[in-house]
Scaffold this motif. Structure first.
Motif, mmCIF file in Angstrom:
data_model
loop_
_atom_site.group_PDB
_atom_site.id
_atom_site.type_symbol
_atom_site.label_atom_id
_atom_site.label_comp_id
_atom_site.label_asym_id
_atom_site.label_seq_id
_atom_site.Cartn_x
_atom_site.Cartn_y
_atom_site.Cartn_z
ATOM 1 N N GLU A 209 0.831 -1.207 0.000
ATOM 2 C CA GLU A 209 0.000 0.000 0.000
ATOM 3 C C GLU A 209 0.868 1.261 0.000
ATOM 4 O OE1 GLU A 209 -2.893 0.016 3.053
ATOM 5 O OE2 GLU A 209 -3.998 -1.710 2.264
ATOM 6 N N THR A 210 1.923 1.241 0.796
ATOM 7 C CA THR A 210 2.846 2.370 0.795
ATOM 8 C C THR A 210 3.558 2.476 -0.550
ATOM 9 O OG1 THR A 210 3.187 2.309 3.186
ATOM 10 C CG2 THR A 210 4.934 3.312 1.864
ATOM 11 N N GLU B 206 5.028 2.025 -15.312
ATOM 12 C CA GLU B 206 5.387 0.657 -14.921
ATOM 13 C C GLU B 206 5.278 0.485 -13.414
ATOM 14 O OE1 GLU B 206 9.377 -2.196 -14.967
ATOM 15 O OE2 GLU B 206 9.320 -0.350 -16.125
ATOM 16 N N ALA B 207 5.833 1.427 -12.667
ATOM 17 C CA ALA B 207 5.760 1.353 -11.207
ATOM 18 C C ALA B 207 4.313 1.382 -10.728
ATOM 19 C CB ALA B 207 6.547 2.510 -10.586
ATOM 20 N N ALA C 46 -0.048 -1.587 -8.332
ATOM 21 C CA ALA C 46 -1.492 -1.853 -8.367
ATOM 22 C C ALA C 46 -1.754 -3.356 -8.424
ATOM 23 C CB ALA C 46 -2.126 -1.154 -9.569
ATOM 24 N N TYR C 47 -0.956 -4.054 -9.202
ATOM 25 C CA TYR C 47 -1.098 -5.511 -9.295
ATOM 26 C C TYR C 47 -0.883 -6.157 -7.931
ATOM 27 C CZ TYR C 47 0.059 -10.345 -10.479
ATOM 28 O OH TYR C 47 0.122 -11.725 -10.528
ATOM 29 N N ARG C 48 0.151 -5.709 -7.230
ATOM 30 C CA ARG C 48 0.437 -6.304 -5.924
ATOM 31 C C ARG C 48 -0.679 -6.036 -4.919
ATOM 32 N NH1 ARG C 48 5.848 -7.813 -5.121
ATOM 33 N NH2 ARG C 48 5.133 -8.456 -3.043
ATOM 34 N N THR D 81 -6.625 -1.376 -12.750
ATOM 35 C CA THR D 81 -5.612 -0.324 -12.819
ATOM 36 C C THR D 81 -4.288 -0.877 -13.332
ATOM 37 O OG1 THR D 81 -6.635 0.902 -11.010
ATOM 38 C CG2 THR D 81 -4.313 1.354 -11.463
ATOM 39 N N ALA D 82 -3.916 -2.043 -12.846
ATOM 40 C CA ALA D 82 -2.670 -2.665 -13.291
ATOM 41 C C ALA D 82 -2.679 -2.889 -14.796
ATOM 42 C CB ALA D 82 -2.450 -3.983 -12.559
ATOM 43 N N LEU D 83 -3.783 -3.397 -15.311
ATOM 44 C CA LEU D 83 -3.886 -3.626 -16.755
ATOM 45 C C LEU D 83 -3.761 -2.335 -17.541
ATOM 46 C CD1 LEU D 83 -6.710 -6.281 -17.212
ATOM 47 C CD2 LEU D 83 -4.393 -6.418 -18.131
ATOM 48 N N SER D 84 -4.446 -1.302 -17.090
ATOM 49 C CA SER D 84 -4.413 -0.024 -17.785
ATOM 50 C C SER D 84 -2.985 0.519 -17.844
ATOM 51 C CB SER D 84 -5.332 0.973 -17.085
ATOM 52 O OG SER D 84 -5.251 2.243 -17.689
#
Length: 245
Positions: free
Chosen positions: A71-72, A92-93, A98-100, A106-109
């Motif tokens: 989260e941080t 990328e970051a 977001a994936y984690r 969001t990760a996909l976008s």
């Protein structure tokens, strides 16, 4: 002379509220822009020096926190994105953090944006797993059929195979889930950093198909090489033993 219809008068937007900025998460004093790897720093060259340093420090903070406090990590990545949304390293970051967090849409976008910007396919496994996380195993399999998936490095190819196996199981195709993991990578005699994960996934697929004895043998093989505890193989073997008893 009248004002053209496409030009706003100054007073038309005077009272319009501005888009709120993302609050800046605190940075530890020991975090330095120099801690960012050289390749990532190169991606910030288009920014003014002061801004590049600020973005770099938040990217370093995101990387440090990723494993223990996602989260941080995501807060730092989101803030860096707000400062430099057109840079691939920042997107990328944002995508990885977001994936984690399980924020798969969001990760996909974000990772799609990275691919458009750079042509990099290394995040195909993560994108496919995000599709699974969104309940779309068919789309995960479609990503795996991308011709550019053939150029993935071995570790990434293994991760994609593991995702495909899971997608097949999502669809109730247990035999296909086993086949998805078979091939040269599974047959290699030398142990690689990804071997334990691959063998574990194969054992899990066998178990899901009711091939318990074969699954046990593969789980036992994982136990001999997983010195770092990357998997929960000991718990899985104990569960099999309790069932057998």
């Amino acid at each position: 002379v009248s004002t053209p219809p496409f030009r706003r008068r100054p007073d038309e937007t005077a009272d319009r509220p501005r888009r709120p900025r993302i609050p800046e998460p605190p940075l530890a004093d020991d975090i330095s822009a120099r801690d960012l790897d050289r390749g990532a720093r190169a991606g910030l060259r288009s920014l003014p020096d002061t801004l590049a340093e600020r973005v770099a420090r938040h990217l370093v903070a995101a990387g440090r926190a990723l494993d223990d406090d996602p989260e941080t990590a995501a807060a730092h990545a989101r803030y860096a994105r707000s400062l430099a949304p057109r840079l691939a390293i920042v997107r990328e970051a944002a995508g990885v953090t977001a994936y984690r967090l399980g924020e798969y849409a969001t990760a996909l976008s974000e990772l799609r944006a990275v691919r458009r910007m750079t042509g990099d396919t290394s995040y195909l496994p993560m994108m496919a797993d995000a599709e699974r996380g969104l309940g779309r195993p068919e789309r995960a399999l479609a990503l795996a059929r991308d011709p550019k998936a053939r150029s993935l490095a071995p570790a990434e190819a293994v991760e994609l195979a593991i995702v495909c196996s899971g997608a097949r199981r999502d669809l109730g195709e247990t035999a296909a889930a086993i086949i998805a993991l078979q091939g040269p990578m599974l047959d290699r005699q030398d142990v690689q950093p990804w071997t334990a994960r691959l063998w574990y996934a194969y054992a899990d697929a066998l178990l899901a198909a009711g091939r318990t004895d074969e699954a046990r043998r593969w789980f036992e093989s994982v136990a001999t090489i997983d010195d770092d505890g990357e998997t929960d193989v000991e718990e899985r073997l104990a569960a099999l033993d309790s069932t057998k008893a």
